[in-house]
Design a protein around this motif. Structure first.
Motif, short mmCIF file in Angstrom:
data_model
loop_
_atom_site.label_atom_id
_atom_site.label_comp_id
_atom_site.label_asym_id
_atom_site.label_seq_id
_atom_site.Cartn_x
_atom_site.Cartn_y
_atom_site.Cartn_z
N ALA A 20 0.84 -1.21 0.00
CA ALA A 20 0.00 0.00 0.00
C ALA A 20 0.87 1.25 0.00
CB ALA A 20 -0.90 0.00 1.23
N ASN A 21 0.44 2.24 -0.74
CA ASN A 21 1.20 3.49 -0.87
C ASN A 21 0.29 4.65 -0.49
OD1 ASN A 21 2.70 5.69 -1.67
ND2 ASN A 21 3.50 4.67 -3.50
N THR A 22 0.61 5.34 0.60
CA THR A 22 -0.24 6.46 1.00
C THR A 22 0.58 7.72 1.21
OG1 THR A 22 -0.04 5.73 3.28
CG2 THR A 22 -2.04 5.09 2.10
N GLY A 23 1.83 7.74 0.73
CA GLY A 23 2.72 8.88 0.97
C GLY A 23 2.55 9.99 -0.06
N PRO A 24 3.44 10.99 0.01
CA PRO A 24 3.39 12.11 -0.95
C PRO A 24 3.65 11.63 -2.38
CG PRO A 24 4.86 12.59 0.90
CD PRO A 24 4.52 11.14 1.00
N ILE A 25 3.01 12.31 -3.30
CA ILE A 25 3.11 11.93 -4.72
C ILE A 25 3.65 13.11 -5.53
CG2 ILE A 25 1.79 11.21 -6.76
CD1 ILE A 25 -0.30 9.99 -4.93
N VAL A 26 4.52 12.82 -6.49
CA VAL A 26 4.91 13.82 -7.50
C VAL A 26 4.50 13.28 -8.87
CG1 VAL A 26 6.81 15.03 -8.63
CG2 VAL A 26 6.85 14.73 -6.15
N ILE A 27 3.82 14.13 -9.63
CA ILE A 27 3.37 13.75 -10.97
C ILE A 27 3.98 14.72 -11.98
CG2 ILE A 27 1.36 13.46 -12.49
CD1 ILE A 27 -0.29 13.01 -9.88
N LEU A 28 4.66 14.18 -12.98
CA LEU A 28 5.22 14.99 -14.06
C LEU A 28 4.35 14.80 -15.30
CD1 LEU A 28 7.64 16.63 -15.35
CD2 LEU A 28 8.58 14.38 -15.98
N THR A 29 3.90 15.91 -15.90
CA THR A 29 3.13 15.76 -17.13
C THR A 29 3.84 16.45 -18.30
OG1 THR A 29 1.75 17.73 -16.79
CG2 THR A 29 0.92 15.64 -15.90
N GLY A 30 3.51 15.97 -19.50
CA GLY A 30 4.05 16.56 -20.72
C GLY A 30 2.93 16.72 -21.75
N ALA A 31 3.33 17.06 -22.96
CA ALA A 31 2.37 17.46 -23.99
C ALA A 31 1.32 16.39 -24.29
CB ALA A 31 3.13 17.82 -25.27
N GLY A 32 1.65 15.11 -24.06
CA GLY A 32 0.71 14.03 -24.38
C GLY A 32 -0.59 14.13 -23.60
N ILE A 33 -0.55 14.72 -22.40
CA ILE A 33 -1.79 14.78 -21.61
C ILE A 33 -2.77 15.78 -22.21
CG2 ILE A 33 -1.10 16.54 -19.89
CD1 ILE A 33 -2.53 14.73 -17.77
N SER A 34 -2.27 16.75 -22.97
CA SER A 34 -3.15 17.76 -23.57
C SER A 34 -3.51 17.45 -25.02
CB SER A 34 -2.49 19.15 -23.48
OG SER A 34 -2.33 19.54 -22.13
N ARG A 35 -2.96 16.35 -25.55
CA ARG A 35 -3.19 16.03 -26.97
C ARG A 35 -4.67 15.84 -27.27
NH1 ARG A 35 -3.93 16.71 -31.07
NH2 ARG A 35 -3.33 15.72 -33.03
N GLU A 36 -5.36 15.13 -26.36
CA GLU A 36 -6.79 14.86 -26.62
C GLU A 36 -7.67 16.06 -26.30
OE1 GLU A 36 -7.65 10.50 -25.35
OE2 GLU A 36 -5.66 11.04 -24.61
N SER A 37 -7.05 17.16 -25.84
CA SER A 37 -7.79 18.43 -25.71
C SER A 37 -7.63 19.26 -26.97
CB SER A 37 -7.27 19.22 -24.50
OG SER A 37 -7.64 18.59 -23.29
N GLY A 38 -6.81 18.77 -27.91
CA GLY A 38 -6.66 19.47 -29.19
C GLY A 38 -5.36 20.22 -29.36
N LEU A 39 -4.40 20.05 -28.41
CA LEU A 39 -3.11 20.73 -28.54
C LEU A 39 -2.06 19.75 -29.06
CD1 LEU A 39 -3.10 22.80 -25.21
CD2 LEU A 39 -3.63 23.60 -27.53
N HIS A 40 -1.20 20.22 -29.95
CA HIS A 40 -0.18 19.35 -30.53
C HIS A 40 0.91 19.03 -29.53
CE1 HIS A 40 -1.48 18.96 -34.62
NE2 HIS A 40 -1.69 20.26 -34.72
N THR A 41 1.48 17.83 -29.65
CA THR A 41 2.71 17.51 -28.92
C THR A 41 3.88 18.11 -29.72
OG1 THR A 41 2.93 15.43 -30.09
CG2 THR A 41 1.73 15.37 -27.98
N PHE A 42 5.11 17.81 -29.28
CA PHE A 42 6.28 18.37 -29.96
C PHE A 42 6.93 17.38 -30.93
CE2 PHE A 42 5.66 20.92 -26.25
CZ PHE A 42 5.87 22.19 -26.74
N ARG A 43 7.14 16.15 -30.44
CA ARG A 43 8.01 15.23 -31.18
C ARG A 43 7.26 14.10 -31.88
NH1 ARG A 43 9.96 17.39 -26.89
NH2 ARG A 43 11.88 18.61 -27.13
N ASP A 44 5.93 14.11 -31.82
CA ASP A 44 5.18 13.13 -32.62
C ASP A 44 5.25 13.56 -34.09
OD1 ASP A 44 4.27 11.32 -30.56
OD2 ASP A 44 3.03 12.97 -29.82
N SER A 45 4.85 12.68 -35.01
CA SER A 45 5.03 12.97 -36.44
C SER A 45 4.23 14.21 -36.87
CB SER A 45 4.64 11.75 -37.29
OG SER A 45 3.32 11.40 -36.98
N ASP A 46 3.12 14.49 -36.19
CA ASP A 46 2.35 15.70 -36.51
C ASP A 46 2.63 16.81 -35.49
OD1 ASP A 46 1.18 14.63 -34.26
OD2 ASP A 46 -0.88 14.87 -34.94
N GLY A 47 3.76 16.70 -34.79
CA GLY A 47 4.05 17.62 -33.68
C GLY A 47 4.61 18.96 -34.11
#
Ligand code: BJW
Length: 239
Positions: A2-29
């Protein structure tokens, strides 16, 4: 375990792709359309500020007026922050505002924010929803030519590094979402979390990233599917 301690989450462009924003390094980036050296370095801004302004003005207009909304992945992370018993720090490389729009509060924009401008002469930072231009004077020091997007270009120091390092040192879970793992120092966070903090490390991405082998656990699929499912698992099973 079980894990109940502090969490760090790193996000990048992929999380916003399905909101309509382009990533950087994908073929259509973004880097398939623009050379990094022309738009994302301090040297580019010194050489041709108008081209750099055009690049960021176009992206800012899309963010401000383009009906770009947080998706289920952003919303799940905001829910996790509200429900988790320990601190959840969200570190995003993204310059969009979708995490705050979804309700995340403990958030560091390590590569800056598109909807802010900074004066290169005096350091003044202001909210900016309009176009930036070379003739625009700084409202504080009144000099022209220095108003630039409040973003971190290659060769510049990312923001919030001390706070990020402290949070990674304390975390028991480190999660990386929608980033290709090509850009440092963010790409090195997983090693600090895994080997210094001895945290559990998880990659959520469309496909294996450059740092895939450094993660103890990997889940692949679109962010709007894998992130809500992972958050649900964390909140119900604590692991
Ligand atoms: C999905 C999906 C879906 C798609 N669902 N997933 C050697 C060692 C160490 C450092 C260096 C080095 N050589 C050079 C450096 C320094 C340099 C660097 O890293 N260069 C590399 C290219 C090698 N870094 C810097 O200069 C940084 N500063 C620095 O290092 O300062 C000194 C320092 C020293 C010590 C400590 C601390 C500091 C600054 C980096 C600035 C980056 N700026 C940019 C542009 C500005 C903002 C903007 O215009 O938006 O930031 S570059 C660009 O890349 C942007 C992003 O934030 C960043 C990361 O990209 P990201 O988010 O990973 O996007 P992609 O497109 O690469 O990946 C998307 C992923 O999503 C993919 O994997 C897809 O599969 C996935 N995906 N759809 C889930 N639906």
């Amino acid at each position: 375990m079980a894990n109940t301690g502090p969490i760090v989450i790193l996000t990048g462009a992929g999380i916003s792709r399905e909101s309509g924003l382009h990533t950087f390094r994908d073929s259509d980036g973004i880097w398939a359309q623009h050379r990094i050296e022309d738009v994302a370095t301090p040297e580019a801004f010194a050489r041709n500020p108008r081209a750099v302004h055009t690049f960021y003005n176009t992206r800012r207009r899309q963010l401000v007026t383009g009906n770009i909304r947080p998706n289920a992945a952003h919303e799940a992370l905001a829910r996790l922050e509200r429900a988790w018993p320990e601190p959840v720090l969200l570190v995003t490389q993204n310059i969009d505002d979708l995490h705050e729009k979804a309700g995340s509060r403990a958030l560091i924009h390590m590569h800056g924010e598109l909807r802010k401008a900074r004066c290169a002469h005096c350091g003044h930072v202001q909210v900016e929803d309009g176009d930036l231009g070379v003739e625009q004077p700084c409202p504080v020091c009144t000099r022209t030519g220095g108003m630039r997007p409040h973003v971190v270009w290659f060769g510049e120091m990312p923001l919030g590094m001390d706070e990020i390092a402290e949070a990674i040192d304390r975390c028991t879970l480190f999660v990386s979402i929608g980033t290709s793992g090509n850009v440092y120092p963010a790409a090195g966070f997983v090693q600090e979390a895994r080997y210094r903090a001895r945290a559990h490390t998880v990659e959520l991405n469309l496909e294996p990233s450059a740092g895939e082998s450094l993660f103890a656990e990997k889940i692949y699929g679109p962010a709007t599917q894998v992130v809500p499912a992972f958050v649900e698992r964390l909140l119900t099973q604590r692991l």
